[in-house]
Design a protein around this motif. Structure first.
Motif, PDB file in Angstrom:
ATOM      1  N   GLU A 138       0.835  -1.207   0.000  1.00 33.99           N
ATOM      2  CA  GLU A 138       0.000   0.000   0.000  1.00 33.99           C
ATOM      3  C   GLU A 138       0.868   1.255   0.000  1.00 33.99           C
ATOM      4  O   GLU A 138       0.534   2.255  -0.654  1.00 33.99           O
ATOM      5  N   ARG A 159       2.101   1.689  -3.408  1.00 33.58           N
ATOM      6  CA  ARG A 159       1.041   2.264  -4.245  1.00 33.58           C
ATOM      7  C   ARG A 159       0.947   3.776  -4.042  1.00 33.58           C
ATOM      8  O   ARG A 159       0.827   4.542  -5.007  1.00 33.58           O
ATOM      9  N   TYR A 182       3.046  -5.639  -7.332  1.00 30.13           N
ATOM     10  CA  TYR A 182       1.725  -6.240  -7.147  1.00 30.13           C
ATOM     11  C   TYR A 182       1.824  -7.767  -7.221  1.00 30.13           C
ATOM     12  O   TYR A 182       1.269  -8.487  -6.385  1.00 30.13           O
ATOM     13  N   LEU A 225      -1.033  -9.805  -5.637  1.00 24.98           N
ATOM     14  CA  LEU A 225      -2.111  -9.009  -6.247  1.00 24.98           C
ATOM     15  C   LEU A 225      -1.972  -9.047  -7.764  1.00 24.98           C
ATOM     16  O   LEU A 225      -1.765  -8.028  -8.428  1.00 24.98           O
ATOM     17  N   ASP A 242      -4.170  -9.672 -10.082  1.00 25.03           N
ATOM     18  CA  ASP A 242      -5.232  -8.972 -10.817  1.00 25.03           C
ATOM     19  C   ASP A 242      -4.964  -7.467 -10.866  1.00 25.03           C
ATOM     20  O   ASP A 242      -5.206  -6.825 -11.895  1.00 25.03           O
ATOM     21  N   ASP A 243      -4.478  -6.895  -9.758  1.00 27.16           N
ATOM     22  CA  ASP A 243      -4.103  -5.471  -9.767  1.00 27.16           C
ATOM     23  C   ASP A 243      -2.975  -5.216 -10.764  1.00 27.16           C
ATOM     24  O   ASP A 243      -2.973  -4.197 -11.470  1.00 27.16           O
ATOM     25  N   HIS A 265      -2.385  -6.929 -13.416  1.00 28.12           N
ATOM     26  CA  HIS A 265      -2.934  -7.054 -14.778  1.00 28.12           C
ATOM     27  C   HIS A 265      -3.724  -5.811 -15.173  1.00 28.12           C
ATOM     28  O   HIS A 265      -3.661  -5.353 -16.324  1.00 28.12           O
ATOM     29  N   GLN A 266      -4.470  -5.236 -14.222  1.00 25.93           N
ATOM     30  CA  GLN A 266      -5.224  -4.009 -14.516  1.00 25.93           C
ATOM     31  C   GLN A 266      -4.281  -2.875 -14.910  1.00 25.93           C
ATOM     32  O   GLN A 266      -4.542  -2.138 -15.871  1.00 25.93           O
ATOM     33  N   LEU A 267      -3.184  -2.722 -14.154  1.00 22.10           N
ATOM     34  CA  LEU A 267      -2.207  -1.680 -14.483  1.00 22.10           C
ATOM     35  C   LEU A 267      -1.568  -1.959 -15.837  1.00 22.10           C
ATOM     36  O   LEU A 267      -1.388  -1.046 -16.658  1.00 22.10           O
TER      37      LEU A 267
END
Length: 801
Positions: free
Chosen positions: A318, A321, A342, A347, A349-350, A352-354
């Protein structure tokens, strides 16, 4: 003054635009210069830099490209020195940017060539790994200068061909400091520091690059004191030298030394500050890292990324981030670090989103995301991403191969490595370690040997990390001789290498060899650790050396002040128990200074099985049922003991308990590799395509074995059936089927290697001794406990397993 009053001015002006790839500006400036040339009938010396424009334009500037080619054709052909210089500049640009076909075409069309032309072409080939083409031109050169020799030597060293580099170096008619430093750097990069130091000491002239190269070699090899000694001896140090030494201390966790050096620096730059910040972060001193970061007079993308990476690596995702969102500009480097962070913290999925939000991606972005999927076992998504990548690199191939190997998909890892080779992608150390691990898990000896050949060609065998994995692979594949050969060839032996070989001897039942090697290790002033003593005590255990086991157990505690772990204690319990000292083994457990775990109690239960001590076995099993209530092995072993002693009601009770608790017995299975394909067998298996030949081979062997005195041992049969049925059941155990198939499919003279997932039963052990003598074959079986080498009717374990 006219901007284009001379050729040099025009060349510099146009070249200045080319370097940042400002092709439109290049064209505008070039057109003005072209008009000047027409008026003054000058030559086309500046057309060479415009090649940067030529190679970079796209289809909507085709008219500009044609104009350049037309004017070049008009002006070429005078053969003047300016023409040669022009072509050399163009040639150099092509070569530096990997446009080798264009470079070679230009080189071949040049009416005159200077030594610079030849050097540019040779260097281009060498830097792009085309060493044969580079050497061909080098040998054809009408005359060479020191740059020619240096370019060829550097090409060899950068591509790991250090011996060829040294051969050229020794032939050089004259050398400069660049020659010596190129050869020195080559040795350093291959970890051959003794050769590097010998060369360094012979250098008549050294510059700061030479000193720094030698110092950095020591740092990377962990020889930090020698690095510091060189640092202190340096007549002149630049900021790079200071920063390298600071980074070296940080790399080895010596942050106090790193900070002291940092405070002494006469001048610092952003790289120096970042090295210290990164060092603190990597060593878990995240607050110190943040304090230094806040003090920095200036920061760049790398500085921010160092802090983000530090937070992520220390599990503070965090804060990573928040730091990422605080950046003035979220650079691609920082985005890649965040994707990695991540993924490292689960994390995915986080990450992959980025990754999906990135407007631009480079190979690091793709590889970071690929690694995230692979490390988390999401291999299908990893493979899909891998196949979408615009260009697969060594790192991306390594990430997916490593992922498959780590998650047990060893066949896929080996297949991908073969595809990597076919694609012409050069593996790195991590690739080789991953594929060797896969080979070891599958006992795929032939594949392992092929990887070893690859390692030899690349010169990696002398690396201690690769060497230790090679030894482990050969040990697990049952080839202790090859493992010993790798160990003996290693010029440098670290603790990991010694431990791997001692453990290997132990697993193969070569107890005396293991203990002799331990003595050699002590003579070499190598300090053993707890892993060393696991190997030593295992050697005593497998060889039944009770007195020696006690002696080394005491040496470990009193001479080296190593506190016994559960593994050490399990070795001692097994050693005492197998020798029949069950009471002493139980007393040893009760005297331990920590609570015994399942491994320790399991060792005692195994000894109870060997000596049929049912009373102690029941006491021991109670501990195991409490510690590992779902472990089928304890239930099966107790059932075995009850069956051997004829207590069939207790056998039935044990099976009912397993059924009530949903515990299933792991079926015995064996596998063997024949013609690079793994064949698996279960007991009584008839699914193999060559079942008839396999069973026919066993039937043929049965008669010969009985004539030689073989009597089936049916004690391991856990079913209340008649004796004939028991004989039939034991004779078709999985390892016997695998051995029969090996006799059929493995060429005569080559050892038959079988792996078994459980402990080899007494009947299979006896039968395999008879088979080895009848068929005159060496048979190597790796069971759950150890290796058995059967030859001429004997086993290496001496029936002690």
């Amino acid at each position: 003054m006219n901007l284009f009053s001379n050729i040099a001015t025009a060349t510099i002006t146009i070249g200045g635009y080319i370097l940042p790839c400002s092709y439109s500006r290049v064209f505008r400036v070039w057109k003005r210069w072209n008009q000047y040339l027409r008026k003054n009938a000058a030559n086309a010396a500046t057309l060479s830099p415009i090649s940067g424009y030529q190679s970079g334009v796209n289809s909507n500037t085709i008219a500009e490209r044609r104009e350049i080619h037309h004017n070049r054709a008009c002006y070429e052909g005078s053969g003047s020195s300016d023409d040669v210089a022009s072509s050399n500049a163009m040639l150099t640009w092509y070569a530096r940017n990997g446009k080798l076909n264009s470079a070679r075409k230009l080189f071949d069309e040049m009416p005159q060539r200077s030594v610079v032309s030849w050097n540019a072409m040779i260097t281009g080939y060498a830097k792009n790994g085309k060493l044969e083409a580079a050497r061909f031109l080098f040998d054809k050169m009408p005359q060479r200068d020191v740059v020619s020799w240096n370019g060829m030597i550097t090409g060899y060293t950068q591509n790991g061909r250090i011996e060829e580099a040294r051969e050229l170096f020794d032939k050089m008619p004259q050398r400069n400091v660049v020659s010596w430093t190129a050869m020195l750097t080559g040795y350093v990069q291959r970890g051959r520091l003794d050769n590097a130091r010998e060369l360094f000491d012979k250098m008549i002239q050294r510059n700061v690059v030479s000193w720094t190269a030698m110092m950095t070699g020591y740092v990377e090899a962990g020889r930090i004191e020698e690095a510091r000694q060189l640092f202190d001896e340096m007549p002149v140090r630049d900021v790079v030298t200071w920063t390298s030494m600071i980074a070296g201390y940080a790399q080895h966790g010596r942050m106090e030394d790193a900070r002291q050096l940092f405070d002494r620096m006469p001048e610092r730059n952003v790289v120096s500050w970042t090295a210290l910040v990164s060092g603190y972060a990597q060593n878990g001193h995240i607050e110190d890292a943040r304090d230094m970061f806040d003090q920095m007079p200036e920061r760049n993308d790398i500085s921010w990324t160092a802090m983000i990476t530090g937070y992520a690596q220390n599990g503070r995702i965090e804060e990573a981030r928040r730091m990422f969102h605080m950046m003035p500009r979220q650079s691609l480097i920082a985005c890649n670090a965040m994707i990695t962070g991540y993924a490292q913290n689960g994390l995915v999925d986080d990450a992959h989103q980025l990754f999906e939000r990135l407007s631009e991606r480079n190979v690091v972005s793709w590889t970071a995301m690929l690694t995230g999927f692979a490390q988390s076992g999401r291999m299908e998504e990893a493979l899909q991403l891998f196949e979408k990548m615009p260009g697969q690199t060594t790192e991306s191939w390594t990430a997916i191969i490593k992922g498959y190997a780590q998650h047990g998909f060893n066949n896929d890892a080996i297949k991908l490595f073969s595809q990597m080779q076919l694609a012409g992608v050069k593996p790195n150390q991590s690739t080789l370690i991953s594929v060797l691990t896969a080979c070891a898990s599958l006992v795929a000896l032939e594949h392992g040997k092929q990887v070893h050949d690859h390692i030899l060609k690349m010169g990696f065998e002398l690396d201690v990390h690769v060497g230790s994995i090679l030894i482990t692979m050969y040990v697990k594949c049952g080839s202790i001789g090859n493992a010993q050969h790798v160990f003996n060839r290693a010029s440098k032996k670290d603790l990991v290498l010694w431990n791997a070989m001692i453990s290997g001897f132990a697993q193969h039942g070569h107890g005396k060899e293991a203990l002799q090697l331990f003595q050699q290790m002590q003579q070499a002033c190598m300090k053993p650790d707890k892993i060393t003593f696991v190997g030593v005590l295992s050697a005593c255990r497998h060889a039944g050396l009770v007195d020696e086991g006690w002696r080394f157990f005491d040496i470990m505690r009193h001479d080296y002040h190593i506190s016994p772990t559960a593994e050490h204690c399990a070795c001692m319990v097994d050693l005492l128990g197998r020798f029949g000292n069950l009471e002493k083994a139980e007393d040893f457990i009760n005297s331990m200074h920590f609570e015994p775990d399942a491994v320790v109690w399991g060792a005692l239960l195994g000894a109870c099985r060997i000596h049929l001590n049912l009373e102690m076995a029941e006491r021991t099993a109670e501990h195991l049922f409490e510690l590992e209530p779902q472990n089928a092995g304890t239930y099966v072993l107790m059932s075995n003991l009850y069956a051997v002693t004829g207590r069939w009601d207790d056998v039935a009770k044990m099976r009912q308990i397993m059924k009530n608790r949903g515990i299933q017995k792991v079926p015995g299975s064996s596998w063997i590799q024949v013609n690079n394909k793994v064949h698996a067998f279960l007991g009584g298996d008839r699914s193999h395509s060559q079942t008839e030949q396999i069973y026919g081979m066993l039937e043929s062997l049965a008669g010969q074995m009985e004539e030689a005195g073989y009597v089936p041992d049916t004690k391991s049969v856990l079913h209340d059936v008649n004796e004939e049925e028991k004989k039939r059941m034991v004779f078709y155990h999985s390892e016997k089927l695998a051995i029969a198939f090996g006799i059929i499919g493995v060429p005569f003279g080559t050892p038959i290697r079988v792996i078994k997932n459980l402990r080899m039963c007494s009947d299979c052990h006896t039968a395999t001794k008879f088979i080895s003598k009848i068929v005159r074959r060496e048979i190597v079986v790796r069971d759950a406990n150890r290796f058995h080498h059967f030859k001429d009717g004997d086993c290496s374990c001496g029936d002690y397993w």
